[in-house]
Scaffold this motif. Structure first.
Motif, PDB file in Angstrom:
ATOM      1  N   THR A  54       0.883  -1.154   0.000  1.00  0.00           N
ATOM      2  CA  THR A  54       0.000   0.000   0.000  1.00  0.00           C
ATOM      3  C   THR A  54       0.921   1.203   0.000  1.00  0.00           C
ATOM      4  N   LEU A  55       0.550   2.222  -0.718  1.00  0.00           N
ATOM      5  CA  LEU A  55       1.477   3.339  -0.875  1.00  0.00           C
ATOM      6  C   LEU A  55       1.771   4.020   0.451  1.00  0.00           C
ATOM      7  N   CYS A  56       0.740   4.164   1.293  1.00  0.00           N
ATOM      8  CA  CYS A  56       0.952   4.874   2.551  1.00  0.00           C
ATOM      9  C   CYS A  56      -0.140   4.512   3.531  1.00  0.00           C
ATOM     10  N   ALA A  57       0.232   3.942   4.673  1.00  0.00           N
ATOM     11  CA  ALA A  57      -0.762   3.529   5.666  1.00  0.00           C
ATOM     12  C   ALA A  57      -1.334   4.719   6.426  1.00  0.00           C
ATOM     13  N   GLN A  58      -0.618   5.860   6.435  1.00  0.00           N
ATOM     14  CA  GLN A  58      -1.017   6.990   7.273  1.00  0.00           C
ATOM     15  C   GLN A  58      -1.456   8.219   6.481  1.00  0.00           C
ATOM     16  N   CYS A  59      -1.432   8.120   5.143  1.00  0.00           N
ATOM     17  CA  CYS A  59      -1.600   9.336   4.340  1.00  0.00           C
ATOM     18  C   CYS A  59      -2.973   9.969   4.478  1.00  0.00           C
ATOM     19  N   ASP A  60      -4.006   9.166   4.769  1.00  0.00           N
ATOM     20  CA  ASP A  60      -5.334   9.751   4.918  1.00  0.00           C
ATOM     21  C   ASP A  60      -5.380  10.732   6.085  1.00  0.00           C
ATOM     22  N   SER A  61      -4.693  10.383   7.172  1.00  0.00           N
ATOM     23  CA  SER A  61      -4.694  11.245   8.355  1.00  0.00           C
ATOM     24  C   SER A  61      -3.509  12.203   8.382  1.00  0.00           C
ATOM     25  N   ASN A  62      -2.459  11.889   7.610  1.00  0.00           N
ATOM     26  CA  ASN A  62      -1.246  12.704   7.615  1.00  0.00           C
ATOM     27  C   ASN A  62      -0.688  12.786   6.196  1.00  0.00           C
ATOM     28  N   PRO A  63      -1.092  13.798   5.433  1.00  0.00           N
ATOM     29  CA  PRO A  63      -0.667  13.886   4.024  1.00  0.00           C
ATOM     30  C   PRO A  63       0.830  13.964   3.836  1.00  0.00           C
ATOM     31  N   SER A  64       1.568  14.373   4.864  1.00  0.00           N
ATOM     32  CA  SER A  64       3.025  14.471   4.730  1.00  0.00           C
ATOM     33  C   SER A  64       3.744  13.197   5.167  1.00  0.00           C
ATOM     34  N   ALA A  65       2.990  12.145   5.470  1.00  0.00           N
ATOM     35  CA  ALA A  65       3.602  10.896   5.931  1.00  0.00           C
ATOM     36  C   ALA A  65       4.505  10.305   4.855  1.00  0.00           C
ATOM     37  N   VAL A  66       5.570   9.646   5.301  1.00  0.00           N
ATOM     38  CA  VAL A  66       6.491   8.991   4.374  1.00  0.00           C
ATOM     39  C   VAL A  66       5.811   7.759   3.785  1.00  0.00           C
ATOM     40  N   ALA A  85      -5.583 -11.971  -3.153  1.00  0.00           N
ATOM     41  CA  ALA A  85      -6.031 -12.408  -1.828  1.00  0.00           C
ATOM     42  C   ALA A  85      -7.054 -11.426  -1.251  1.00  0.00           C
ATOM     43  N   SER A  86      -7.980 -11.010  -2.111  1.00  0.00           N
ATOM     44  CA  SER A  86      -9.084 -10.119  -1.734  1.00  0.00           C
ATOM     45  C   SER A  86      -8.611  -8.733  -1.321  1.00  0.00           C
ATOM     46  N   ARG A  87      -7.396  -8.340  -1.739  1.00  0.00           N
ATOM     47  CA  ARG A  87      -6.889  -7.014  -1.403  1.00  0.00           C
ATOM     48  C   ARG A  87      -6.559  -6.242  -2.674  1.00  0.00           C
ATOM     49  N   SER A  88      -6.721  -4.929  -2.626  1.00  0.00           N
ATOM     50  CA  SER A  88      -6.250  -4.093  -3.717  1.00  0.00           C
ATOM     51  C   SER A  88      -4.728  -4.226  -3.816  1.00  0.00           C
ATOM     52  N   THR A  89      -4.214  -3.939  -5.006  1.00  0.00           N
ATOM     53  CA  THR A  89      -2.799  -4.206  -5.253  1.00  0.00           C
ATOM     54  C   THR A  89      -2.087  -2.957  -5.755  1.00  0.00           C
ATOM     55  N   LEU A  90      -0.773  -2.991  -5.630  1.00  0.00           N
ATOM     56  CA  LEU A  90       0.074  -1.925  -6.158  1.00  0.00           C
ATOM     57  C   LEU A  90       0.300  -2.196  -7.643  1.00  0.00           C
ATOM     58  N   TRP A  91       0.056  -1.202  -8.465  1.00  0.00           N
ATOM     59  CA  TRP A  91       0.065  -1.398  -9.914  1.00  0.00           C
ATOM     60  C   TRP A  91       1.092  -0.468 -10.558  1.00  0.00           C
ATOM     61  N   LEU A  92       2.030  -1.055 -11.323  1.00  0.00           N
ATOM     62  CA  LEU A  92       3.024  -0.287 -12.062  1.00  0.00           C
ATOM     63  C   LEU A  92       2.648  -0.288 -13.532  1.00  0.00           C
ATOM     64  N   SER A  93       2.635   0.872 -14.141  1.00  0.00           N
ATOM     65  CA  SER A  93       2.287   0.981 -15.555  1.00  0.00           C
ATOM     66  C   SER A  93       3.345   1.803 -16.270  1.00  0.00           C
ATOM     67  N   ALA A  94       3.961   1.186 -17.313  1.00  0.00           N
ATOM     68  CA  ALA A  94       4.979   1.856 -18.118  1.00  0.00           C
ATOM     69  C   ALA A  94       4.386   2.191 -19.476  1.00  0.00           C
ATOM     70  N   THR A  95       4.619   3.359 -19.933  1.00  0.00           N
ATOM     71  CA  THR A  95       4.095   3.812 -21.217  1.00  0.00           C
ATOM     72  C   THR A  95       5.213   3.853 -22.242  1.00  0.00           C
ATOM     73  N   GLY A  96       4.912   3.270 -23.417  1.00  0.00           N
ATOM     74  CA  GLY A  96       5.883   3.294 -24.498  1.00  0.00           C
ATOM     75  C   GLY A  96       7.169   2.599 -24.119  1.00  0.00           C
ATOM     76  N   SER A  97       8.261   3.239 -24.398  1.00  0.00           N
ATOM     77  CA  SER A  97       9.566   2.639 -24.098  1.00  0.00           C
ATOM     78  C   SER A  97      10.056   2.987 -22.703  1.00  0.00           C
ATOM     79  N   GLY A  98       9.227   3.686 -21.942  1.00  0.00           N
ATOM     80  CA  GLY A  98       9.628   4.063 -20.596  1.00  0.00           C
ATOM     81  C   GLY A  98       9.467   2.927 -19.607  1.00  0.00           C
ATOM     82  N   ALA A  99       9.725   3.213 -18.346  1.00  0.00           N
ATOM     83  CA  ALA A  99       9.612   2.230 -17.272  1.00  0.00           C
ATOM     84  C   ALA A  99       8.823   2.833 -16.125  1.00  0.00           C
ATOM     85  N   ALA A 100       8.280   1.958 -15.323  1.00  0.00           N
ATOM     86  CA  ALA A 100       7.639   2.359 -14.070  1.00  0.00           C
ATOM     87  C   ALA A 100       8.381   1.673 -12.943  1.00  0.00           C
TER      88      ALA A 100
END
Length: 667
Positions: A54-66, A85-100
């Motif tokens: 998950t990108l950030c466990a605390q970001c909803d309550s603390n936008p400056s969280a690491v 496993a019934s959970r949302s996932t982290l998704w990387l998307s690369a466009t064209g010849s670039g990378a994510a």
């Protein structure tokens, strides 16, 4: 006028009067609270924080969280429509010849202390993708790749997920440095309580990136590649290889060898896992492979505590010969849930839950016999839950040893529940009340509780599973030593001793960086080191002389005055006398030790270990991890008397050889 005597106080020891032929080994326990973000990472081998990304466990309550996962390039987002496993996932998307690409830097974003030439085991659940997924260990300070490998998840069935396993061996190590709090916005060092806590930055990071392998789709007007390649990340682990992990019967455990070694060094014999966080633990959410658990993103307050559950603790304790005490929620675990836990821990393949444990990848039973049903609260369901556990244990037959059940409110079990327990046929001697105290006082609290017997025949026990001193300095060490000696002294009272189940000092360990609360670790750890604090040295000093296997002797300060806390012990073969002495004064203290019914072996030196400092607030820091440590020395017996000078503000342990034969009798 009579002259004032300046003779040193005399400790007289009757070598033939054994007041306790053995010590309760559970006196030398410690308390581990996984509710504090830093605490599990002293033991958990998975270096990744946010293993179920998950990108950030605390970001909803603390936008400056690491963020737990730091986006580096391309599109990095959470995808709730592609579940693992019934959970949302982290998704990387690369466009064209670039990378994510995305990076994980461990607890608080501080980075990893990677060791050169040693393999690290990487695994991740990935979605199907006709692409290259590049996995690297990097030094983020230089941008240099230290180890890398490529996974190609194109073989995974369409719409499915597959587990990828790679070995990464860095060709060089990464360094760590202390930094000023708040100086690096990409690092969350937590609170700054002083003491041995620092803000740390280490160079190691894990980087996962995706690069398209498909032919590009071109925008003819712009003359650019607009194709998109995406891959989902479901669960990630990065662990040291067997070189850095504790071995169990079936192979390496997800337990750091450094954390296990710290418990060994302190001679820990019992470990209580739990605390306020336990009120959120439903045990069925923590069974099976970590990636498949409902608890894979479990949080407590703002802390991610997933991946380190009760069964990892039990496995660690079983491998180390430590007795585990597991604390779980009393409300979210029903009576049938608690009964199922007994069967899951001890049942074989002929039982439903034993079969489930085996299917979960653990053929051997979980050797756990002590359960706390709640934490610091009145549990109105206690009697019914215990009765269900006992019924299930009896149904399993002789394979289940006697179980202990801990009532979580320190004021004890109310009379109504006592009567109900007796009516249900429960054995009160296997029911314990947990008394939590500060730096000491557990024996006095236990005696006060046991003195109240509102229901005849309810002969319960007491256990002390938290000592919340809130400090880790020399004063805490002297308090810890004094309290331990009080528990040892209590062994001389057989009727009391049989009802004192054990003592666990808070905490087993704490983080020296990324610290959140309760600055009371017996030991501290960082990504690159583990070191004892003064109270941890107290435990180590007693472990070094084999404390649990010693016998308690009758010792008396002549003239009836005890100037210091002290105990006299001897080895079971009667070959050595062991003294443990606490001098809390800011002055040195000279004492004499005399023995009867035996004698010192004057030809052998007396070995001493002394822990002291002129400053009661002295502690150990990462820069000076041995600032307060036990110092060894020797002295000699002269004319049958041992003369000692105890340093000011000190804990001293001495071992003297004896010149007497086997024990004739004990009292």
């Amino acid at each position: 006028c009579m002259p004032i005597s300046t003779a040193p106080p005399v400790l007289h020891i009757d070598l033939d009067n054994v007041t306790a032929p053995s010590l309760n080994p559970r006196l030398f326990g410690c308390h581990h609270d996984p509710g504090f973000a830093q605490a599990p990472h002293g033991f958990l081998a998975n270096l990744i924080v946010g293993a179920a990304p998950t990108l950030c466990a605390q970001c909803d309550s603390n936008p400056s969280a690491v963020p737990l996962w730091a986006p580096l390039s391309g599109s990095v987002r959470m995808n709730r429509g592609a579940a693992f496993a019934s959970r949302s996932t982290l998704w990387l998307s690369a466009t064209g010849s670039g990378a994510a690409a995305v990076a994980n830097r461990g607890l608080g974003g501080a980075g990893f202390a990677l060791e050169a030439g040693k393999p690290y085991e990487f695994s991740a659940w990935l979605s199907r993708c006709d692409c290259d997924v590049v996995v690297e260990l990097r030094d983020r300070s230089s941008g240099v790749t230290l180890a890398g490998a490529t996974a190609r998840p194109g073989h995974i069935s369409l719409g499915g997920w597959g587990r990828v396993n790679l070995t990464l061996t860095p060709d060089r190590a990464t360094a760590c440095e202390g930094i000023r709090y708040g100086s690096d916005k990409e690092i969350d060092c937590g609170a700054s309580p002083g003491g041995g806590v620092v803000c740390l930055r280490c160079g190691g990071e894990l980087v996962i990136s995706v690069q398209s392998k498909r032919p590009g789709v071109h925008d003819s007007a712009q003359a650019r590649d607009i194709s998109t390649t995406s891959v989902g990340i479901g669960y990630v682990e990065l662990m040291p290889g067997p070189w850095g992990r504790l071995s169990g019967p079936a192979g390496p455990l997800p337990v750091l060898k450094s954390g296990a070694g710290m418990l060994r060094a302190m001679g820990v014999t019992m470990l209580r896992s739990g605390g306020t966080v336990s009120q959120s633990f439903r045990w069925k959410d923590w069974r099976g492979p970590a990636w498949n658990r409902p608890s894979a993103r479990h949080t407590w307050a703002a802390e991610v505590v997933a991946g380190w559950g009760p069964f990892e603790v039990v496995d660690m304790c079983n491998a180390l010969g430590i007795e585990p005490v597991i604390t779980l929620a009393c409300e979210s675990n029903s009576a049938s849930d608690w009964a199922d836990l007994v069967e899951y821990s001890w049942g074989d393949a002929t039982t439903s839950w034993g079969k489930q444990r085996i299917a979960d990848g653990h053929p051997a039973p979980y050797n756990v016999t002590a359960f706390e049903l709640g934490n610091e609260e009145f549990n109105p369901h206690f009697v019914g839950q215990v009765a269900a556990m006992e019924k299930r244990a009896k149904a399993l037959g002789g394979r289940v040893p006697p179980l202990r059940y801990v009532f979580p409110k320190r004021t004890g079990i109310p009379p109504k529940e006592m009567s109900a327990a007796l009516k249900a046929g429960l054995d009160p001697s296997r029911i314990l009340t947990d008394v939590h105290v500060g730096a000491g006082g557990g024996v006095a609290a236990a005696e006060a509780l046991l003195a109240r017997v509102p229901v005849a025949g309810f002969d319960q026990g007491v256990v002390n599973l938290e000592t919340n001193a809130g400090t880790h300095d020399l004063q805490r060490a002297l308090d810890e030593a004094t309290d331990l000696l009080a528990w040892i002294h209590a062994q001389a009272n057989a009727s009391l001793a049989r009802r004192l189940y054990g003592r666990a000092a808070s905490f087993c360990s704490g983080g020296a960086s990324q610290f959140d609360a309760w600055d009371q670790g017996l030991a501290f750890f960082l990504p690159n080191m583990t070191f004892l604090q003064p109270p941890g040295h107290v435990h180590q000093m007693l472990a070094e002389v084999g404390a649990p296997s010693l016998q308690l002797l009758d010792a008396t300060w002549l003239r009836g005055v005890s100037p210091i806390a002290s105990v006299a012990l001897r080895t079971a073969d009667a070959a050595s006398l062991v003294l443990a002495l606490v001098n809390p004064s800011d002055k040195r203290l000279a004492i004499r030790v005399e023995v009867s019914d035996g004698e010192f072996e004057e030809a052998s030196p007396v070995r001493l270990r002394s822990l002291s400092s002129p400053n009661l607030t002295a502690f150990n820091s990462p820069a000076k991890p041995n600032a307060v440590t036990a110092i060894g020395s020797t002295t000699r017996v002269a004319a049958g008397t041992l003369s000692l000078t105890l340093p000011a503000q000190s804990f001293v342990v001495g071992v003297a050889k004896l010149g007497l034969g086997p024990v004739i009798h004990s009292h």
